[in-house]
Design a protein around this motif. Sequence first.
Motif, PDB file in Angstrom:
ATOM      1  N   GLN A  21       8.265   5.815  -0.323  1.00  0.00           N
ATOM      2  CA  GLN A  21       7.662   4.525  -0.704  1.00  0.00           C
ATOM      3  C   GLN A  21       6.413   4.296   0.134  1.00  0.00           C
ATOM      4  OE1 GLN A  21       9.361   3.062  -3.094  1.00  0.00           O
ATOM      5  NE2 GLN A  21      11.280   4.206  -2.886  1.00  0.00           N
ATOM      6  N   LEU A  22       5.312   4.030  -0.526  1.00  0.00           N
ATOM      7  CA  LEU A  22       4.044   3.861   0.184  1.00  0.00           C
ATOM      8  C   LEU A  22       3.333   2.613  -0.306  1.00  0.00           C
ATOM      9  CD1 LEU A  22       3.080   7.528  -0.514  1.00  0.00           C
ATOM     10  CD2 LEU A  22       3.599   6.688   1.774  1.00  0.00           C
ATOM     11  N   GLU A  23       2.299   2.219   0.399  1.00  0.00           N
ATOM     12  CA  GLU A  23       1.437   1.129  -0.059  1.00  0.00           C
ATOM     13  C   GLU A  23       0.020   1.677  -0.194  1.00  0.00           C
ATOM     14  OE1 GLU A  23       2.048  -2.128  -0.811  1.00  0.00           O
ATOM     15  OE2 GLU A  23       4.212  -1.846  -0.520  1.00  0.00           O
ATOM     16  N   VAL A  24      -0.615   1.436  -1.315  1.00  0.00           N
ATOM     17  CA  VAL A  24      -1.993   1.886  -1.535  1.00  0.00           C
ATOM     18  C   VAL A  24      -2.931   0.776  -1.070  1.00  0.00           C
ATOM     19  CG1 VAL A  24      -3.674   2.706  -3.226  1.00  0.00           C
ATOM     20  CG2 VAL A  24      -1.231   3.132  -3.596  1.00  0.00           C
ATOM     21  N   GLU A  25      -3.799   1.121  -0.142  1.00  0.00           N
ATOM     22  CA  GLU A  25      -4.763   0.149   0.378  1.00  0.00           C
ATOM     23  C   GLU A  25      -5.966   0.124  -0.571  1.00  0.00           C
ATOM     24  OE1 GLU A  25      -5.859   1.375   4.346  1.00  0.00           O
ATOM     25  OE2 GLU A  25      -7.645   0.117   4.250  1.00  0.00           O
ATOM     26  N   ILE A  26      -6.253  -1.038  -1.142  1.00  0.00           N
ATOM     27  CA  ILE A  26      -7.408  -1.147  -2.039  1.00  0.00           C
ATOM     28  C   ILE A  26      -8.633  -1.461  -1.189  1.00  0.00           C
ATOM     29  CG2 ILE A  26      -8.380  -2.284  -4.080  1.00  0.00           C
ATOM     30  CD1 ILE A  26      -5.805  -0.571  -4.578  1.00  0.00           C
ATOM     31  N   ARG A  27      -9.504  -0.489  -1.082  1.00  0.00           N
ATOM     32  CA  ARG A  27     -10.673  -0.607  -0.186  1.00  0.00           C
ATOM     33  C   ARG A  27     -11.911  -1.057  -0.936  1.00  0.00           C
ATOM     34  NH1 ARG A  27      -9.983   5.048   3.071  1.00  0.00           N
ATOM     35  NH2 ARG A  27      -7.974   4.541   4.017  1.00  0.00           N
ATOM     36  N   ALA A  28     -12.610  -2.003  -0.357  1.00  0.00           N
ATOM     37  CA  ALA A  28     -13.862  -2.490  -0.956  1.00  0.00           C
ATOM     38  C   ALA A  28     -14.839  -1.327  -1.078  1.00  0.00           C
ATOM     39  CB  ALA A  28     -14.459  -3.580  -0.089  1.00  0.00           C
TER      40      ALA A  28
END
Lengths: 145, 196
Positions: free
Chosen positions: A137-144
């Motif tokens: 289980q991971l979290e995707v970091e939405i980068r500007a």
Amino acid sequence: MRRIVVLVLLIGVVAAACGGSAGGIEVTDVWGRPSPSAATNAAFYMNITNGGDAPDQLVGASSPACSVTELHEMYMKDGGVMGMRPVQGGAVEIAPGATVEFKPGGLHVMCIGITEELKPGTTVPLTLTFEQAGDLQLEVEIRAN
Amino acid sequence: MKRLPIILAVTTALLAGVWFGARALRPYSFHGTIIQSPEPAPDFTLQSASGPVSPSDFRGKVTVLFFGYTFCPDVCPTTLADLAGAMRILGDEADEVQVVFVSVDPDRDTPERLAEYVGSFDPRFVGVTGNEDEVAAVAAVYGIFYEKHEGTPASGYLIDHTASAMVIDREGRLKLVLPFGIGPQDIAADLHELLK
């Protein structure tokens, strides 16, 4: 003392938020771009390291942010033409001791039919399924941009 | 013998002068591929959400043409994000740059959809398309290859396409080709050089 334990646990949770490991597989630097207006698809990128002694394979991915998730790769043809195709055999081999980079212009987790806007500074959940290590289980970091 | 230090000093000064002079004269080295004998960029007219658009509308500016489609998850957003980053780096100079995104997917990309899509990278970007024949003709004169191929049931058809961007100089000549993935810094440096 209890407070310190809680604090340490919390720090552990925060540190693990954008990466994760299981069975010798470690995934770091999980990120994606903000979804442009009118976009239906997105791509997620990451580094996958196999610290174990045995080969493993990434066999699938899923995210509530995507209707369907597939493993794709870009490949360069003659004259700067880029093509995209599902990875061969539907799996990506992660050899022992190797780090496989998923990055723009190469491998990516293709998020088909985004179900929500991907906003900069937020994260979306992603599950990667490995043949040996199982689900991660991971979290995707939405980068500007 | 007393003169030796003077001779040395003069010689050093001369050599330094030659070295600095040569450095100043050395041409800028582009990150993209420069076209040595640039020809006038072929003109065309395609539709944007706010009306017809032709490269000749932007004569006097530096125009960047990039061919792609909005269903594209990787190459197109990466390139548009890099171009938007280059615009930010250029600051005020960016007003002299026009980015035009040409859709090679006329069936799915309407001018309205394109306007929304490119506008979220930079409000100054323009997205254009036409009917299948018009788009094919434009791609052909710019040496852009694209080809539909079957994807998966979920992805629908995918389009392989040339991932380089074409840059037209202020005089309307096709001057520079930016390969995929060179990044906003290098794109900004190349555009800045063309704006001089």
